[in-house]
Each structure stands twice: as C-alpha cells, then as structure tokens.
Write an enzyme that holds these catalytic residues in place. Structure first.
Site, mmCIF file in Angstrom:
data_model
loop_
_atom_site.group_PDB
_atom_site.id
_atom_site.type_symbol
_atom_site.label_atom_id
_atom_site.label_comp_id
_atom_site.label_asym_id
_atom_site.label_seq_id
_atom_site.Cartn_x
_atom_site.Cartn_y
_atom_site.Cartn_z
ATOM 1 N N ARG A 1 -0.909 19.709 13.650
ATOM 2 C CA ARG A 1 -1.269 19.848 12.238
ATOM 3 C C ARG A 1 -0.799 21.183 11.674
ATOM 4 N NH1 ARG A 1 -7.176 16.690 12.470
ATOM 5 N NH2 ARG A 1 -6.219 14.609 12.352
ATOM 6 N N TYR B 1 1.608 12.571 7.542
ATOM 7 C CA TYR B 1 1.717 12.871 8.976
ATOM 8 C C TYR B 1 0.436 13.499 9.525
ATOM 9 C CZ TYR B 1 6.722 12.343 10.176
ATOM 10 O OH TYR B 1 7.962 11.874 10.486
ATOM 11 N N GLU B 2 0.097 13.108 10.750
ATOM 12 C CA GLU B 2 -1.017 13.700 11.503
ATOM 13 C C GLU B 2 -2.334 13.663 10.733
ATOM 14 O OE1 GLU B 2 -0.577 14.279 14.510
ATOM 15 O OE2 GLU B 2 1.590 14.387 14.644
ATOM 16 N N GLY B 3 -2.527 12.624 9.924
ATOM 17 C CA GLY B 3 -3.757 12.477 9.160
ATOM 18 C C GLY B 3 -3.545 12.856 7.712
#
Length: 594
Positions: free
Chosen positions: A297, A435-437
């Site tokens: 993140r 991306y990534e949440g």
C-alpha cells in the site's frame, strides 16, 4: 513527448529534513548507508529511469502487452530493459542481504522506487509484485521454500505475483473458491484468479505465484484460507527448472491504462491440479498475505506521487514552451505567464511535494519500526506506520487524480490528444485508487482498525506532535513560518473535532461513521501533508538564514508550502463538516430513489 527527469534535489531534501534519513542510517545494519552512497544511488537510479525506462513508457502504452494462445509478450524493449535492470542490481535493492539483496533502508528504496514508477509505471509493477512475494516468503515460508525460490526472485531471474482475486470474490476474500488438495509433500491447486499483475510474460525464465486457496477441511470465511507458492515451472532439487506446472494464462485484460503491464486471468489445474507448496500454517494464508500489505500500500501510494510528478514535469515544460496570448507576468513568454496556468502548476507542485513528504515520512517510520534499538520506539513507530499507511495509499492516489487532470488542463485541447502524453498519465493514475484496496476500503480501515479500535491513541499522539510544531511556528520571527503555524493549527482543530466525533458519535452510529470515512481520510492527508510541508519550509528557511544551499530551491520550498496552506490546507474545515454533518444526506434516500 516529455522526458522524465528525477527530482533529485527535492527527494534528497525530503529524505533528510522530513523523514529523518540521518537517524535511520544510524540504526544497526545501515551504518554503511552514508550520505555519499545515498546520493550516488539516487543519481544512478535517475540515469537509469530517464535513459532506459522513460523512452519505453509511451511506446509501451501504445503497443501494450500481447497475448497469444496462453503466452504473453511484453511490449517491445521491455525484455531488454528488464535484463539490464536485473544485471545492474536494481531489482533486489530493497531485499534482505541473506537472499542476495542489498538490504538498504526502506526510505532509500522508496525514493528509488518513485523514479521507476514515474519513468514507467507499467514496467515498475513487475518488480513491485515480485518484491511483495519475496517479503511474504521471507516472513512466512519454510527455510526450504526460501532457499528454493528467494535467491532467484531477488536477483530477478524469476518474478513473483500475488493471486487473491476471483471472479466472484473481489474485495470480499471470504468468497474465495480455489481449492488445494494435499498430495504427498505438495498440494494440487484448482481455480481461477483474475487481475493478476504480470501474471504471465516473457521477461523472466520463471514466475512464482503466491495463491490463496482453501483446503478440503477449511472452515468458511477468511479464517479458512491458506497460502501456497505455485511456480510456472517446477523447480528440481538442484535448482534447475523442471516441467511446466498445470497453470496457464487464459487471457489478459483490455484496460483503461497501464497497457504495457499484463493483467492476467490465471487458470490453475485444468489438467488435474497445479502443484503448490503450503506457506506457513494451514488456514492462516490471509494473515500472511497481509503482512506485506503495508509495503504494497505504501508503494501504490507512491505510484500516486510518481505519476503526479511526471504529469507536473510535462505540464511545466509545455507551459514554458507554449506561447499563446499576451501574458500578465513579467519575464514570461509562454503560457506560464498566465496567472491561472500558474495557479494550476502551483497546485500540482504543492500537492506532489506534500504527497512525497507523507510517503517518505511513512517509509522512515517503517525503518524505525524494524530496526531502532529502543523497543518502545519500535512499537510507537509501528503504530504510526499502521495509522499512516491507509492515508498514504488513499490520499496520495486520490490527490493524484486532481494533479493529472490539471496536467491535461494546462495543455488545453492538446492535453486531450494522445501524442502529447498528458492523457496517458490520467489513464495510468486511475488504477491507483483501486489497487490493494479501494479508497473506501482504506478509509474504513483508518476509522475502524486504526482509530476506533485503539481509541484514537496513535492519532492523538500524532496530533500532539503536530500541535507542538504549529505552536512553535506560530511564534517564529519569520512571517511566512508564522502563517504556516497558524494555518496548521486551524487545520489541526478541524482534524481534532472530526476525530472526536468519530470516537464518540461515530462508534454508536456505524453507518454514519462509514459515510464520513473517505472525507476523514482526505482530511487526515490534507492536515498531515500541511504539517510536513511546514516542516520542510522551516528547514529550508533555516538553511536560507545560514546562507547555505541553493537559494532558488530553498525559497521555492517556502513558497510552495505557503501555496499548500492557502489553497489546500484551508479545505480542512470543509472536510470536517463532511465527516460531522454529511452522513444524514448521504444516507437519506431509499434504494428506489436512486
């Protein structure tokens, strides 16, 4: 086409004055990371980024990765660039020395990664996913798995991926259906994974997939997920490559942006089951995967910084060169002489520098959490990392959307034309908020796990630090710094009020709290960014007063911080009002009224 140039002066200044590079390098294991070494690393990385990766950025976007009957070919020039990238040691720079990496501080590698992402975001994603897989195996894999896979992944001979998402299981990983059946010393894996970045390509001889799947006796929900390492080619006992594993890329996605980064649909076990090896203990795979989420993140937030920097450089160059109408600013021939163009460029510059400061500050906290000699400092730094990561990821990527949009606007009609390059940055930046949440997931994580769960302890500790700086600056003899201190305090008041509301009313009204989560994340990023910009200005003013350094650069740091104060930090009360008062209208309509 624009040519990317690494902003080395601002990177070095931010690392030292904001993120505390000297203190990080004094920690055990980093003693050899001298200022001269860091300067040399940045300069060499800048040359590689501008000389090798940047020339492939626009052509790679236009051509894209190509799928042909299960085989994916990288865009022209990427394979050669990747070989050079690995030969010169860049791939393993952030990895541990025991596996062949260079073991440099996260803070230093973060600055270098920003260059890869600015010069060619699609290319940089391959390394990012590989290093994420390296971290997961290094933290949780058995010694045998580590020795089998990590040295060649760190060197770049093999790349890595993370296989989480399935067609029916996006952010809700409890819905994963991929199966893993034990068979001797390994498992047979079946299932389909989607959105696998660099899941198939021809740049490396092997691809090591980390795959989430369920064992036959797995309980329902996220507690029943295990993690497996599943290579494209099986690895023999002597380390050589064996037969092809039972997995394939059934297609790649046609995307809005990052065209040169193949996003694969991966099919496991069409011929009976792909061979995989359990990582760690059964049913604990999701926790293992999340151990690398802080770095992942941070790196996606860094993509927001990087693509914004590139968009700013392109817009600035165009504004200087483009002559249009009579300007109102003395000494300017190009459209940079028009006040509104200057407003947009200053907005872009201020946002980029605030985002960079936040990302680097978080990276420095990561290094302290990992290696500081004082256990209390390690604990406090880890708590700060946990708090800041959703802000870095969410705020930097959301802010990037405004920066790249302004880049198109500076170009006027030419910004809408692909050949100028400005449009690519808009397309490439858009994925970073997902991306990534997504931003909503980051915001809910911030107000839930990072705020409410600990009663706001870490946020309040951070606000006390920011308040002490605001008080000191408010009494500074320099008028510019006094303005910054006073403005920072007003922003802090708004953040404090929103925090108190979430910790009291918000805990009793979960829907209202969630409705204000993204505004709270943006409020947090704005105020913390303003704080770090104020710190930068104070350091720059001190160097100016001492007649040290580059007067043009240092005075610009102060001026840019003031612009952030007058144009961005002033938005803090409005973000507070969205948190405290905005939920009722957000939740007012019935479903049939939409």
């Amino acid at each position: 086409m624009s040519v990317y140039s690494a902003p080395l002066r601002d990177m070095a200044f931010t690392m030292k004055e904001v993120a505390g590079l000297d203190a990080v390098c004094a920690q055990p294991g980093f003693e050899e990371t001298s200022p001269d070494l860091v300067e040399a690393i940045l300069e060499e990385a800048g040359r590689f980024a501008s000389g090798v990766l940047d020339p492939l950025n626009w052509p790679g976007d236009q051509q894209g990765a190509r799928w042909d009957n299960g085989v994916v070919h990288a865009a022209d020039g990427f394979k050669q660039a990747y070989a050079q990238f690995c030969e010169t040691g860049w791939n393993g720079m952030p990895a541990a020395t025991e596996f062949g990496g260079q073991g440099l501080p996260t803070l230093v590698s973060t600055a270098v990664l920003e260059m890869w992402k600015s010069s060619n975001m699609a290319f940089s994603l391959c390394q990012m996913l590989t290093l994420g897989a390296v971290e997961a195996l290094a933290r949780h894999g058995s010694p045998e798995l580590q020795q089998r896979f990590l040295p060649k992944m760190v060197s770049g001979q093999w790349t890595g991926t993370m296989n989480l998402t399935e067609p029916q299981a996006g952010s809700d990983l409890s819905a994963i259906r991929s199966r893993a059946v034990p068979e001797g010393d390994h498992y047979r894996i079946t299932g389909t994974k989607i959105f696998i970045t660099w899941g198939e390509h021809d740049m490396a001889e092997n691809i090591v997939h980390l795959v989430l799947a369920r064992l036959p006796d797995a309980p329902e929900g996220v507690k029943g997920i295990s993690l497996f390492v599943c290579p494209k080619y099986l690895v023999n006992a002597d380390g050589s490559l064996g037969e092809r594993n039972d997995l394939m890329c059934s297609s790649i996605e046609h995307k809005l942006g990052i065209h040169a980064s193949p996003t694969a649909v991966m099919s496991f076990g069409d011929q009976g089951g792909a061979i995989g090896y359990l990582v760690g203990e059964a049913h604990k795979g999701l926790g293992y995967m999340f151990t690398m989420m802080n770095h992942a993140r941070l790196n996606v937030g860094l993509e927001g910084v990087a693509i914004s920097e590139r968009a700013y450089q392109r817009a600035r160059a165009y504004a200087i060169e483009r002559v249009q109408g009579r300007t109102l600013t003395e000494g300017s021939r190009g459209i940079i002489g028009h006040p509104d163009v200057r407003r947009m460029l200053m907005d872009m510059k201020a946002r980029v520098e605030a985002m960079r400061a936040l990302a680097y500050y978080a990276a420095g906290q990561m290094d302290r959490a990992h290696g500081h000699t004082d256990a209390t400092v390690r604990q406090q730094s880890q708590a700060m990392v946990d708090l800041l990561i959703p802000v870095v990821k969410g705020w930097c990527t959301e802010t990037a959307q405004q920066v790249v949009a302004d880049g198109v606007q500076v170009h006027g009609g030419m910004g809408f034309i692909e050949e100028t390059g400005a449009a690519q940055y808009v397309r490439d930046a858009r994925i970073t908020t997902i991306y990534e949440g997504t931003t909503g997931i980051q915001a809910n994580d911030l107000i839930g796990r990072k705020l409410a769960r600990e009663g706001g302890v870490t946020m309040k500790a951070l606000m006390r630090t920011m308040s002490a700086d605001a008080h000191r600056l408010s009494e500074h003899p320099d008028a510019s710094l006094r303005q910054l201190g006073q403005g920072l305090q007003r922003g802090l008041d708004a953040l404090s009020q929103a925090t108190d509301w979430l910790l009291t009313v918000g805990t009793q009204q979960p829907a209202a709290s969630a409705a204000g989560a993204v505004p709270y994340l943006k409020l947090s990023g704005t105020v913390i960014g303003g704080w770090l910009m104020s710190r930068s200005a104070e350091a720059a003013q001190a160097q100016l007063s001492g007649a040290a350094g580059d007067e043009g650069f240092l005075s610009a740091k102060v001026g840019t911080a003031l612009h952030f104060l007058h144009h961005m930090l002033v938005e803090a009360p409005a973000w507070r009002d969205r948190v405290v008062n905005g939920a009722s209208s957000t939740l007012a309509l019935r479903e049939d009224q939409f």
